[in-house]
Design a protein around this motif. Structure first.
Motif, PDB file in Angstrom:
ATOM      1  N   ILE B 104     -17.399 -17.797  10.164  1.00 56.23           N
ATOM      2  CA  ILE B 104     -17.652 -16.997   9.124  1.00 56.23           C
ATOM      3  C   ILE B 104     -19.169 -16.537   9.473  1.00 56.23           C
ATOM      4  O   ILE B 104     -19.554 -16.007   9.278  1.00 56.23           O
ATOM      5  N   ALA B 105     -20.207 -17.511  10.129  1.00 54.15           N
ATOM      6  CA  ALA B 105     -21.751 -17.186  10.175  1.00 54.15           C
ATOM      7  C   ALA B 105     -21.272 -15.859  10.422  1.00 54.15           C
ATOM      8  O   ALA B 105     -21.719 -14.755  10.767  1.00 54.15           O
ATOM      9  N   LEU B 106     -20.621 -15.758  12.298  1.00 58.45           N
ATOM     10  CA  LEU B 106     -21.131 -13.856  13.184  1.00 58.45           C
ATOM     11  C   LEU B 106     -20.281 -13.171  11.905  1.00 58.45           C
ATOM     12  O   LEU B 106     -21.109 -12.335  12.101  1.00 58.45           O
ATOM     13  N   TRP B 107     -18.997 -13.930  12.045  1.00 61.55           N
ATOM     14  CA  TRP B 107     -18.378 -12.724  10.801  1.00 61.55           C
ATOM     15  C   TRP B 107     -19.210 -12.178   9.643  1.00 61.55           C
ATOM     16  O   TRP B 107     -19.467 -10.222   9.642  1.00 61.55           O
ATOM     17  N   THR B 108     -19.636 -13.332   9.066  1.00 60.74           N
ATOM     18  CA  THR B 108     -20.543 -12.531   7.578  1.00 60.74           C
ATOM     19  C   THR B 108     -21.776 -11.751   8.876  1.00 60.74           C
ATOM     20  O   THR B 108     -22.691 -10.613   7.599  1.00 60.74           O
ATOM     21  N   GLY B 109     -22.784 -12.963   9.451  1.00 59.43           N
ATOM     22  CA  GLY B 109     -23.619 -11.320   9.621  1.00 59.43           C
ATOM     23  C   GLY B 109     -23.341 -10.702  10.188  1.00 59.43           C
ATOM     24  O   GLY B 109     -24.111  -9.476   9.941  1.00 59.43           O
ATOM     25  N   ALA B 110     -22.008 -10.185  11.267  1.00 58.20           N
ATOM     26  CA  ALA B 110     -21.677  -8.910  11.130  1.00 58.20           C
ATOM     27  C   ALA B 110     -21.523  -7.818   9.883  1.00 58.20           C
ATOM     28  O   ALA B 110     -22.407  -6.636  10.070  1.00 58.20           O
ATOM     29  N   PHE B 111     -21.262  -8.520   8.941  1.00 56.78           N
ATOM     30  CA  PHE B 111     -20.462  -7.707   7.622  1.00 56.78           C
ATOM     31  C   PHE B 111     -22.069  -7.378   6.817  1.00 56.78           C
ATOM     32  O   PHE B 111     -21.682  -6.200   6.511  1.00 56.78           O
ATOM     33  N   TRP B 112     -23.222  -8.328   7.179  1.00 58.20           N
ATOM     34  CA  TRP B 112     -24.480  -8.340   6.654  1.00 58.20           C
ATOM     35  C   TRP B 112     -24.665  -7.333   7.018  1.00 58.20           C
ATOM     36  O   TRP B 112     -25.775  -6.074   7.074  1.00 58.20           O
ATOM     37  N   GLY B 118     -27.071  -0.929  10.679  1.00 55.67           N
ATOM     38  CA  GLY B 118     -26.363   0.671  11.507  1.00 55.67           C
ATOM     39  C   GLY B 118     -25.584  -0.552  11.899  1.00 55.67           C
ATOM     40  O   GLY B 118     -24.634   0.257  12.155  1.00 55.67           O
ATOM     41  N   ALA B 119     -25.529  -1.690  12.239  1.00 57.12           N
ATOM     42  CA  ALA B 119     -23.544  -2.031  13.375  1.00 57.12           C
ATOM     43  C   ALA B 119     -23.464  -3.513  13.206  1.00 57.12           C
ATOM     44  O   ALA B 119     -24.453  -4.221  12.300  1.00 57.12           O
ATOM     45  N   TYR B 120     -22.359  -3.371  12.878  1.00 53.63           N
ATOM     46  CA  TYR B 120     -21.434  -4.829  12.894  1.00 53.63           C
ATOM     47  C   TYR B 120     -22.793  -6.026  14.105  1.00 53.63           C
ATOM     48  O   TYR B 120     -22.691  -6.784  13.583  1.00 53.63           O
ATOM     49  N   TRP B 121     -22.352  -5.336  15.267  1.00 57.33           N
ATOM     50  CA  TRP B 121     -22.567  -6.341  16.262  1.00 57.33           C
ATOM     51  C   TRP B 121     -24.146  -6.008  16.697  1.00 57.33           C
ATOM     52  O   TRP B 121     -24.606  -5.257  17.314  1.00 57.33           O
ATOM     53  N   VAL B 122     -25.350  -6.826  15.886  1.00 53.54           N
ATOM     54  CA  VAL B 122     -26.981  -6.578  16.550  1.00 53.54           C
ATOM     55  C   VAL B 122     -27.623  -7.601  17.835  1.00 53.54           C
ATOM     56  O   VAL B 122     -27.150  -9.086  17.513  1.00 53.54           O
ATOM     57  N   TRP B 123     -27.204  -7.482  18.995  1.00 57.36           N
ATOM     58  CA  TRP B 123     -28.002  -8.497  19.745  1.00 57.36           C
ATOM     59  C   TRP B 123     -29.319  -9.483  19.489  1.00 57.36           C
ATOM     60  O   TRP B 123     -30.042  -8.992  19.225  1.00 57.36           O
TER      61      TRP B 123
END
Lengths: 214, 241, 233, 60
Positions: B104-112, B118-123
């Motif tokens: 959930i932390a990853l999913w909400t982090g992506a949608f935030w 500007g990107a779903y996944w930021v390193w």
């Protein structure tokens, strides 16, 4: 061989051991002592916990309760002193297929911290009937011959306590006689032996106390 | 109170059964209150607008994911040192919930991240170490179930959890070092000044996540106890009642 | 029991000597295993140019990372067999019951694994680096980072191999256990070469790798022994 | 405590970021529901196994 009246001091003492294997409780409150020169034979049907008891005595398997003492001192987890006087023979003969019989014996003894000369090693292998197979990779040895490499290790190992799991399996009559001679020599020099076996362990005329596991 | 009285699975089964409903109730109440505060009362954030409201579940989930792994490692240490059966079961009971919170932390982090960066996944350092934590959870669960004898699985997974918890800070700081090296300091969540209602809402949601995790763990450990002791006599009475 | 054999005595040096000499002799009996690891390393490293294209600037930029990932995977491949053989033929019981300190032979096993897999990768890495057109100084730093990193992989991987002994799932389970722990080593290892190639001094990365290695040398063997004792229980 | 939103529509719109907010909260809701259902299933399976064990014992 008359047995002196006063009991010799017990070298190996196991006090009220209990151990579970999954939901099954193998033994509970089991006490066992063995003095110098004595052999104890663990009998009982398959799966009655003979092997587990041996591994508990050696310190391989963790006990649920109880304590094992060697010459009066309880065995701790990283107990190098106790292991210096312990020779353990499990189901598997611990022989590497890629090494020759001599190399296997050499590394087995080095792992035990025992240093012997090449001559002694070769003599032991001859004694157990592997004289002509020194340079053969162990892959080509039969199960009985692999066991004999184990016998050669026991012959050279100065350990005072032998814990043996089915030592006579895969040995032919000549091999079993070899083992009984080694055992007799070990006991007569004050060693202790606890073995789980179905074959009669007692050397001719000697005595082996039997402990039955339900 | 005899501390080890409740350490035996049989007695703990009853205790967990009695406690679990209360924790579920607490979790529900706290969630309701937290969402009311966070979603309905708290104002818009000056910089990020409304999307910041994802913080009320993202931050608690991230905290829980790390804290639950730490608690699993503690139960693991108990299993290794005292060889108790219940601690191994507790560690197994926590793992799936910890993995869920990490996801959930990853999913909400992506949608935030999408509207903010500007990107779903930021390193980003936190998200990346959260991803590695997810693999650690999968490793724990896979190892615990990889053996015939469940006790063997408990001990192996316990040691893995201890090794993992030691490595977690090292992984986090190496990822942080790597991240700042390649991208320079990324925007940090703490940049936004927290309005008091926002902060209380987040704390309440964290407490809710806590209660939920405890409740779910208690229920799951009861099932594990039943699975492990299915032959025991006490199980028959407990189940009949 | 003839009395002329000396009494058994455990020693740290004896433990390391036993495990390293035995593992090297076993490896020499099977030189193909070592060659397999090296061949795999070269193969994986040369897949990327085929996939990405021969364009030199790009390859020089991504070279350090790719070589390090290939080395990591090659070192990883030899892990499952580290204890599996001993576990299967009963030698592991004898090791756990040996009077030698267990820290010793655990360290020796990891060292043996490194000598057979890590060291060849370090020696071969400059060659592969040339394939990616890395400058000579970067090749040197890369070999140094691999020399510091691969023993770390052998230690951490050894602990995970011991943990998954006798488990269902075999290699893939080991991958899920070990690769997350390899992340810091990969970051600092490939980071060192990349820093050198882009003109940044790599000392920081290399010193962190060296610190990690020292820490692992002191701590990880205990984890290996604990895992093996669980396996042998 | 007066509410921040003027109308329910504003609330759902979330100032234009509704998609991202509700995808996040939806994921959490879904995860919790899946976990709770999983717990119930696991308990039912455990009870069935006990029942089976009892019948097995009753036979021999």
């Amino acid at each position: 061989m008359s047995f002196p009246e006063a009991q010799p001091p017990a070298l190996l003492e196991a006090v009220s051991l209990s151990c579970r294997r999954g939901p099954v409780r193998l033994f509970h409150g089991l006490t066992l002592t063995a003095a110098g020169g004595e052999a104890v034979c663990l009998r009982g049907p398959n799966g009655s916990g003979k092997t587990t008891l041996l591994r508990c005595l050696a310190g391989l398997t963790r006990l649920d309760a109880g304590e094992v003492r060697w010459s009066g001192r309880p065995i701790t987890d990283e107990d190098c002193a106790f292991r210096e006087s312990l020779a353990f023979v499990g189901h598997l003969p611990a022989v590497k297929d890629d090494l020759t019989a001599e190399e296997n014996l050499d590394f087995a003894l080095k792992l035990r911290g025992v240093h012997v000369t090449d001559g002694q090693r070769r003599a032991a292998l001859e004694q157990v009937g592997l004289g002509r197979r020194l340079t053969l990779p162990a892959r080509r040895l039969s199960a009985g011959q692999r066991r004999r490499v184990g016998l050669a290790r026991l012959a050279l190992d100065p350990a005072r306590l032998w814990l043996l799991d089915e030592p006579l399996t895969a040995l032919d009559d000549e091999g079993q006689q070899l083992f009984r001679d080694l055992l007799a020599a070990h006991l007569s020099s004050g060693g202790v032996c606890v073995a789980a076996t179905h074959h009669p362990l007692a050397p001719a005329g000697g005595h082996a106390r039997e402990v039955w596991l339900a | 109170m005899n501390w080890f009285y409740y350490a035996s699975p049989a007695t703990f089964y009853g205790l967990a059964g009695r406690l679990a409903p209360y924790f579920f109730l607490l979790a529900a109440v706290l969630t309701g209150w937290g969402l009311y505060l966070g979603m309905l009362v708290a104002p818009t954030d000056a910089q990020q607008g409304e999307v910041y409201r994802v913080i009320y579940i993202h931050v608690p989930a991230a905290w829980m994911s790390m804290f639950l792994y730490f608690i699993m490692a503690c139960y693991g240490a108990l299993t290794l040192i005292f060889n108790t059966r219940l601690s191994g079961m507790m560690a197994r009971a926590i793992a799936p919930t910890g993995a869920m919170f990490t996801f959930i932390a990853l999913w909400t982090g992506a949608f935030w991240g999408k509207p903010t960066w500007g990107a779903y996944w930021v390193w980003d350092a936190r998200l990346t170490s959260e991803l590695v934590l997810l693999f650690l959870y999968f490793g724990f669960i896979a190892l615990a179930n990889a053996f015939e004898d469940p006790r063997r699985g408990d001990r192996a997974a316990a040691l893995l959890a201890v090794i993992g918890v030691v490595n977690l800070p090292i992984i986090y700081f190496s990822v942080k070092w790597w991240n700042t090296l390649h991208q320079g300091a990324s925007v940090s969540f703490k940049g936004t000044s927290m309005h008091v209602t926002m902060f209380t809402a987040m704390l309440v949601m964290s407490a809710a996540a806590w209660m939920y995790a405890i409740a779910v763990t208690l229920v799951r450990v009861r099932s594990i106890i039943l699975e492990r002791e299915r032959r025991a006599q006490w199980v028959r009475e407990a189940v009949k009642a | 029991m003839n009395g002329n054999a000396t009494a058994a005595s455990g020693s740290f040096a004896g433990a390391i000597a036993w495990s390293v000499s035995r593992d090297l002799r076993l490896a020499l009996r099977h030189p193909d295993e070592t060659l397999l690891t090296v061949a795999f390393f070269a193969l994986v490293a040369s897949l990327f140019p085929l996939a990405i294209g021969p364009e030199p600037q790009l390859l020089a930029r991504i070279g350090p990372g790719i070589i390090w990932v290939a080395a990591l995977l090659a070192a990883f491949l030899a892990l499952p067999s580290l204890f599996a053989g001993d576990y299967a033929d009963g030698t592991l019981e004898q090791m756990v019951l040996s009077p030698h300190p267990s820290f010793g032979w655990a360290l020796g096993k990891a060292l043996g694994h490194w000598l057979v897999t890590g060291l060849p990768l370090v020696i071969l890495s400059p060659l592969i680096g040339l394939q990616f057109g890395l400058p000579p100084d970067a090749l040197l730093v890369q070999a140094l980072s691999l020399a510091l990193g691969t023993p770390l992989l052998s230690l951490l991987g050894g602990a995970c191999a011991a943990l998954s002994l006798g488990a269902r799932g075999g290699g893939t389970l080991l991958a899920v256990l070990a690769l997350p722990l390899f992340v810091p080593v990969l970051i600092f290892g490939s980071g060192a070469t990349e820093a050198q190639a882009t003109g940044i001094p790599p000392e920081a990365h290399l010193s962190l790798l060296a610190a990690g290695l020292l820490l692992a040398l002191v701590a990880v063997p205990f984890a290996i022994v604990a895992a093996l004792k669980i396996a042998v229980d | 405590m007066n509410l921040w939103w003027k109308s329910a529509a504003d609330f759902w719109a979330m100032g234009g970021a509704g998609y991202f907010v509700w995808m996040s909260y939806g994921a959490l809701l879904l995860a919790v529901v899946i976990e709770l259902i999983g717990l119930a299933l696991r308990r039912r399976r455990a009870l069935a196994a006990i029942e089976e064990e009892r019948e097995l014992e009753a036979e021999n």
